[in-house]
Design a protein around this motif. Structure first.
Motif, PDB file in Angstrom:
ATOM      1  N   UNK B   1      15.561 -22.347   1.618  1.00 49.26           N
ATOM      2  CA  UNK B   1      14.167 -22.570   1.229  1.00 49.26           C
ATOM      3  C   UNK B   1      13.242 -21.560   1.885  1.00 49.26           C
ATOM      4  N   UNK B   2      13.833 -20.658   2.676  1.00 50.45           N
ATOM      5  CA  UNK B   2      13.015 -19.628   3.297  1.00 50.45           C
ATOM      6  C   UNK B   2      12.315 -18.794   2.234  1.00 50.45           C
ATOM      7  N   UNK B   3      12.962 -18.699   1.061  1.00 50.73           N
ATOM      8  CA  UNK B   3      12.386 -17.923  -0.039  1.00 50.73           C
ATOM      9  C   UNK B   3      11.000 -18.413  -0.412  1.00 50.73           C
ATOM     10  N   UNK B   4      10.896 -19.738  -0.588  1.00 46.44           N
ATOM     11  CA  UNK B   4       9.600 -20.298  -0.980  1.00 46.44           C
ATOM     12  C   UNK B   4       8.590 -20.121   0.141  1.00 46.44           C
ATOM     13  N   UNK B   5       9.054 -20.269   1.367  1.00 50.20           N
ATOM     14  CA  UNK B   5       8.161 -20.093   2.506  1.00 50.20           C
ATOM     15  C   UNK B   5       7.598 -18.682   2.528  1.00 50.20           C
ATOM     16  N   UNK B   6       8.446 -17.728   2.096  1.00 52.24           N
ATOM     17  CA  UNK B   6       7.992 -16.336   2.079  1.00 52.24           C
ATOM     18  C   UNK B   6       6.818 -16.148   1.118  1.00 52.24           C
ATOM     19  N   UNK B   7       6.898 -16.834  -0.035  1.00 49.61           N
ATOM     20  CA  UNK B   7       5.797 -16.724  -0.990  1.00 49.61           C
ATOM     21  C   UNK B   7       4.503 -17.245  -0.374  1.00 49.61           C
ATOM     22  N   UNK B   8       4.643 -18.329   0.410  1.00 48.17           N
ATOM     23  CA  UNK B   8       3.463 -18.910   1.051  1.00 48.17           C
ATOM     24  C   UNK B   8       2.938 -17.972   2.133  1.00 48.17           C
ATOM     25  N   UNK B   9       3.877 -17.396   2.890  1.00 48.47           N
ATOM     26  CA  UNK B   9       3.494 -16.510   3.979  1.00 48.47           C
ATOM     27  C   UNK B   9       2.689 -15.309   3.460  1.00 48.47           C
ATOM     28  N   UNK B  10       3.136 -14.765   2.306  1.00 45.21           N
ATOM     29  CA  UNK B  10       2.495 -13.562   1.779  1.00 45.21           C
ATOM     30  C   UNK B  10       1.505 -13.872   0.666  1.00 45.21           C
ATOM     31  N   UNK B  11       1.033 -15.147   0.620  1.00 43.74           N
ATOM     32  CA  UNK B  11       0.232 -15.558  -0.542  1.00 43.74           C
ATOM     33  C   UNK B  11      -0.985 -14.675  -0.772  1.00 43.74           C
ATOM     34  N   UNK B  12      -1.607 -14.178   0.312  1.00 47.34           N
ATOM     35  CA  UNK B  12      -2.864 -13.437   0.148  1.00 47.34           C
ATOM     36  C   UNK B  12      -2.624 -12.134  -0.619  1.00 47.34           C
ATOM     37  N   UNK B  13      -1.613 -11.344  -0.192  1.00 43.38           N
ATOM     38  CA  UNK B  13      -1.423 -10.064  -0.890  1.00 43.38           C
ATOM     39  C   UNK B  13      -0.850 -10.293  -2.281  1.00 43.38           C
ATOM     40  N   UNK B  14      -0.037 -11.353  -2.467  1.00 42.86           N
ATOM     41  CA  UNK B  14       0.475 -11.643  -3.809  1.00 42.86           C
ATOM     42  C   UNK B  14      -0.675 -11.990  -4.745  1.00 42.86           C
ATOM     43  N   UNK B  15      -1.591 -12.786  -4.235  1.00 42.32           N
ATOM     44  CA  UNK B  15      -2.746 -13.192  -5.032  1.00 42.32           C
ATOM     45  C   UNK B  15      -3.588 -11.969  -5.395  1.00 42.32           C
ATOM     46  N   UNK B  16      -3.781 -11.072  -4.408  1.00 41.15           N
ATOM     47  CA  UNK B  16      -4.527  -9.844  -4.692  1.00 41.15           C
ATOM     48  C   UNK B  16      -3.816  -9.013  -5.755  1.00 41.15           C
ATOM     49  N   UNK B 187      10.280  -5.180   3.301  1.00 39.00           N
ATOM     50  CA  UNK B 187       9.997  -5.728   4.620  1.00 39.00           C
ATOM     51  C   UNK B 187      11.043  -6.759   5.026  1.00 39.00           C
ATOM     52  N   UNK B 188      11.350  -7.674   4.096  1.00 34.12           N
ATOM     53  CA  UNK B 188      12.171  -8.834   4.439  1.00 34.12           C
ATOM     54  C   UNK B 188      13.640  -8.655   4.084  1.00 34.12           C
ATOM     55  N   UNK B 189      13.954  -7.651   3.275  1.00 31.28           N
ATOM     56  CA  UNK B 189      15.334  -7.419   2.812  1.00 31.28           C
ATOM     57  C   UNK B 189      15.913  -8.666   2.129  1.00 31.28           C
ATOM     58  N   UNK B 190      15.089  -9.327   1.338  1.00 33.07           N
ATOM     59  CA  UNK B 190      15.553 -10.551   0.669  1.00 33.07           C
ATOM     60  C   UNK B 190      15.262 -10.466  -0.827  1.00 33.07           C
ATOM     61  N   UNK B 191      15.968  -9.625  -1.566  1.00 29.60           N
ATOM     62  CA  UNK B 191      15.615  -9.479  -2.983  1.00 29.60           C
ATOM     63  C   UNK B 191      15.845 -10.748  -3.801  1.00 29.60           C
ATOM     64  N   UNK B 192      16.884 -11.527  -3.455  1.00 26.65           N
ATOM     65  CA  UNK B 192      17.241 -12.666  -4.304  1.00 26.65           C
ATOM     66  C   UNK B 192      16.111 -13.685  -4.468  1.00 26.65           C
ATOM     67  N   UNK B 193      15.604 -14.293  -3.378  1.00 27.64           N
ATOM     68  CA  UNK B 193      14.539 -15.283  -3.598  1.00 27.64           C
ATOM     69  C   UNK B 193      13.266 -14.652  -4.123  1.00 27.64           C
ATOM     70  N   UNK B 194      12.947 -13.438  -3.684  1.00 26.51           N
ATOM     71  CA  UNK B 194      11.675 -12.840  -4.079  1.00 26.51           C
ATOM     72  C   UNK B 194      11.633 -12.496  -5.556  1.00 26.51           C
ATOM     73  N   UNK B 198       9.521 -14.451  -8.464  1.00 24.77           N
ATOM     74  CA  UNK B 198       8.543 -13.750  -9.295  1.00 24.77           C
ATOM     75  C   UNK B 198       8.856 -13.948 -10.774  1.00 24.77           C
ATOM     76  N   UNK B 199      10.157 -13.860 -11.098  1.00 24.36           N
ATOM     77  CA  UNK B 199      10.547 -14.040 -12.499  1.00 24.36           C
ATOM     78  C   UNK B 199      10.158 -15.431 -12.975  1.00 24.36           C
TER      79      UNK B 199
END
Lengths: 220, 223
Positions: B1-16, B187-194, B198-199
């Motif tokens: 579930x770290x994947x989802x946490x990553x989306x939350x962590x980077x929410x500001x730049x993703x939103x931008x 940065x995170x080297x985690x292509x799978x969850x990211x 996004x898809x």
């Protein structure tokens, strides 16, 4: 102008190779997408229970940007499944994934256009199911959907330019590489743009011509 | 579930990033509609050279792959313009993206406009002529109300296609959502969850828009 033509002629080898890669990826992706799309269509008509599953698959293929699908297949699938192992495979898999969703719908519309009486007549004559598909449904369907098929092939060629992003040496990739080497984008980029436009324009003109002839034939 | 946490962590730049996508979409859609309208008017004109050049423009621009046009406008056009004007010009990535996507969609929009206008029965226009209506009045009161209703569903689905295409602009370094996702992947080297996340996010977004458009379209058809 002389300088321009020389730049292009000097680099004709890589550019031709790039065009070959572009066309072969598009063709492989198209054939795979057609097979997958048709299979989905056939399975769906025999197993109604599986319909929601295929509906989700088709919706996913059609509603996700191709660029994201490409990166997803190239990087996420590899981590998850250990496949596809090289970028060339990833490229055609992603292109086929997107088009299979569109083609499944095209095939469905094509099958719906075959009069049900023809299928019932084949049943009444005791023709086996697969033979009915092969000899009665598919030939008539192909006739009606030929223009849409051509159109989808053109869409695949357009989208195939994206595979340069994952370092598949297609025409676009060669153009970017040669631009970086020579430091002058003008001749090579313009040439590649003209090649793409010419190929796609030729295909769409051919498709229009074919569909007009089919139309005339269907009406007579 | 770290994947989802990553989306939350980077929410500001993703939103931008997503906002940049929407900005590029709005700009290029506006440009596409404007140029498409002009091309359609020229395509339906009585003057032959105008008609022929509009037809050629529409055919060529519709045959150009978006990515090729993006790179061409971003790298070639500024150089050519600089040579013509004798100054040094560069295009900002967002300007190039807007021009490229706007021009590509203008070809499709022009054809949609034409189909809508030509679908209005000739008899209606002739009847209006017979009643002594002036040309602008016919256009405003008879042709456009019917044509707009006919072309709206197609225009809306083309705009959804345009929104999907805006994900490409990261290749010319527009800091859109895909650009940000790529940065996070590095940065995170985690292509799978990211990439999967996004898809799925785009799937939900576009599917919602598509079904909305479907509902509006069937409403328009029934009315």
């Amino acid at each position: 102008m002389g300088f321009w033509t020389r730049t292009i002629l000097d680099n004709a080898g890589p550019l031709l190779q790039g065009l070959y890669v572009t066309l072969s990826i598009s063709l492989i992706a198209f054939v795979v997408a057609a097979i997958v799309g048709l299979s989905i269509c056939m399975i769906r008509s025999y197993f109604p229970r599986l319909r929601p599953l295929f509906a989700v698959y088709i919706a996913f293929c059609r509603n996700t940007p191709i660029f994201i699908q490409l990166l997803w297949v190239a990087y996420a699938w590899y981590e998850l499944l250990g496949w596809p192992k090289d970028v060339f495979t990833a490229a055609w898999v992603a292109l086929a994934l997107q088009s299979s969703g569109y083609l499944a719908e095209t095939f469905r519309a094509g099958i719906a256009s075959v009069p049900i009486g023809h299928i019932e007549a084949a049943h009444a004559l005791g023709i086996a199911r697969l033979t009915t598909w092969r000899r009665i449904v598919i030939p008539q369907m192909l006739l009606t959907i030929a223009p849409s098929l051509m159109n989808q092939f053109i869409v695949i060629i357009k989208c195939s330019t994206l595979v340069s992003v994952i370092a598949v040496p297609d025409l676009m990739f060669q153009a970017l590489r040669l631009t970086a080497i020579w430091g002058d984008p003008v001749p090579i980029m313009s040439f590649v743009a003209v090649v793409f436009i010419a190929v796609i324009l030729a295909l769409s003109t051919l498709s229009k011509h074919l569909s007009d002839r089919l139309h005339a034939r269907l009406q007579s | 579930m770290y994947g989802l946490a990553m989306f939350w962590e980077y929410r500001v730049i993703l939103w931008h990033g997503l906002l940049i996508n929407i900005l590029v979409f709005l700009l290029s859609s506006g440009l596409g509609l404007l140029v498409g309208l002009l091309a359609c008017t020229a395509r339906l004109s009585h003057r032959r050279p105008l008609r022929a050049s509009a037809a050629a423009y529409i055919e060529i621009i519709r045959s150009a792959p978006e990515l090729v046009l993006l790179f061409w406008i971003h790298s070639v056009v500024p150089v050519l313009l600089s040579e013509c004007l004798g100054t040094r010009l560069t295009f900002s990535p967002i300007l190039s993206a807007t021009l490229a996507l706007g021009l590509v969609s203008s070809g499709y929009f022009a054809e949609t406009f034409r189909a809508g206008i030509q679908a209005v029965p000739v008899g209606h226009v002739e009847a209006a002529h017979a009643l002594g209506m002036s040309h602008p009045t016919i256009l405003r009161r008879i042709v456009l109300p019917q044509a707009i209703r006919l072309m709206l569903p197609e225009l809306m689905s083309q705009n959804i296609g345009l929104l999907k295409t805006t994900t490409l602009v990261s290749v010319i370094t527009v800091p859109d959502i895909m650009y940000q996702v790529d940065l996070i992947v590095q940065q995170e080297m985690q292509p799978l969850p990211l990439y999967t996340g996004t898809a799925v996010a785009f799937f939900i977004l576009i599917l919602t828009l598509t079904s909305l458009v479907g509902r509006v379209s069937s409403h328009l058809r029934d009315a």
